[in-house]
Write an enzyme that holds these catalytic residues in place. Structure first.
Site, PDB file in Angstrom:
ATOM      1  N   ASP A  97      -0.038   5.048   1.171  1.00 27.50           N
ATOM      2  CA  ASP A  97      -0.150   6.001   2.270  1.00 27.50           C
ATOM      3  C   ASP A  97       0.080   5.348   3.617  1.00 27.50           C
ATOM      4  OD1 ASP A  97      -0.876   7.599   0.201  1.00 27.50           O
ATOM      5  OD2 ASP A  97      -2.932   7.945   0.870  1.00 27.50           O
ATOM      6  N   ASP A 121       0.866  -1.166   0.000  1.00 30.57           N
ATOM      7  CA  ASP A 121       0.000   0.000   0.000  1.00 30.57           C
ATOM      8  C   ASP A 121       0.913   1.230   0.000  1.00 30.57           C
ATOM      9  OD1 ASP A 121      -2.306   1.658   0.405  1.00 30.57           O
ATOM     10  OD2 ASP A 121      -1.806   1.724   2.539  1.00 30.57           O
TER      11      ASP A 121
END
Length: 260
Positions: free
Chosen positions: A8, A6
């Site tokens: 963020d 991922d």
């Protein structure tokens, strides 16, 4: 085999609140392009932690705002701001982990709800082999306001399975890293899930399932690790936080869309 990351709060730190000068914007010294450039670091984290309902409401509002935007202008803005603004936000621990996977012969893939115009350059900057982001429909070189693929929630797992089929990844032997409970489908899709800086709900799931928990806390400039050309300085583009938020919401439409 692959390692899926991922973006963020997993690769990039949530430590980028910018302060800008209101008078520059009020006096008309900053145009729309400059506002967008300086807004980049603000918006990319501004809604971190929002729940699914909030994300849906915001997505609907923002996709309307960015309708008609010139795609090439958007890409140019990202290119110009990428290294000046994103470079200092990348976790040192994430780059080390990415390097370890690469050294082990694993493909590194960044999978994010952010727009593909943002995700692909950042993925390249940190040394990933592939990336998947949200795709907006483009008509005559401009965003139509419609969504082709929203890379969020269950759709991240869909994207990962498609990549596995295309590149021959054994998902049971692959790894995934994320901070958010919304990425549970992504983590469930692989044999070796790991949570990074997890939110409360994901931390609880990790404890129940015995998943490893990592803490990334050291964002450092990438320039010394991955040599890259300097981007255009954004210090001259000073605007108020209110103006930044408005531009950020519009930009945010490139990352948070849900095709339901």
């Amino acid at each position: 085999m692959a390692a899926f990351f991922d973006l963020d709060k997993t690769v990039i730190a949530k430590s980028s609140t910018l302060a800008f000068s209101r008078p520059f914007f009020q006096e008309g010294l900053i145009n729309r392009r400059a506002v967008l450039k300086s807004a980049y670091a603000q918006f990319v984290f501004m809604l971190a932690g929002a729940d699914a309902d909030q994300m849906d409401r915001m997505r609907a509002h923002i996709t309307a705002l960015c309708e008609g935007w010139d795609v090439e202008q958007v890409r140019a803005i990202v290119d110009e701001t990428l290294h000046d603004i994103v470079d200092p936000l990348v976790y040192k621990e994430a780059t080390q982990l990415i390097g370890e996977h690469r050294d082990s012969g694993h493909d590194v893939v960044v999978v994010s709800a952010s727009g593909e115009e943002i995700v692909a350059p950042i993925a390249g900057m940190v040394g990933a082999h592939h990336s998947v982001g949200t795709r907006m429909v483009v008509s005559d070189g401009r965003y139509s306001g419609d969504i082709d693929f929203y890379c969020y929630g269950e759709n991240k797992a869909v994207a990962v399975r498609e990549l596995a089929e295309r590149h021959g990844y054994d998902l049971s032997a692959s790894h995934a890293y994320s901070d958010s409970i919304t990425d549970l489908p992504l983590l469930d899709a692989v044999g070796h899930p790991t949570v990074v800086n997890p939110d409360r709900a994901l931390r609880k799931v990790a404890a129940q399932r015995g998943w490893p928990v990592l803490t990334f806390s050291d964002p450092v400039p990438l320039r010394a690790r991955f040599p890259t050309p300097s981007g255009t300085a954004v210090a001259a583009a000073a605007v108020s936080l209110g103006a930044v938020a408005a531009a950020g919401f519009a930009w945010y439409g490139l990352r948070r869309r849900r095709p339901r």
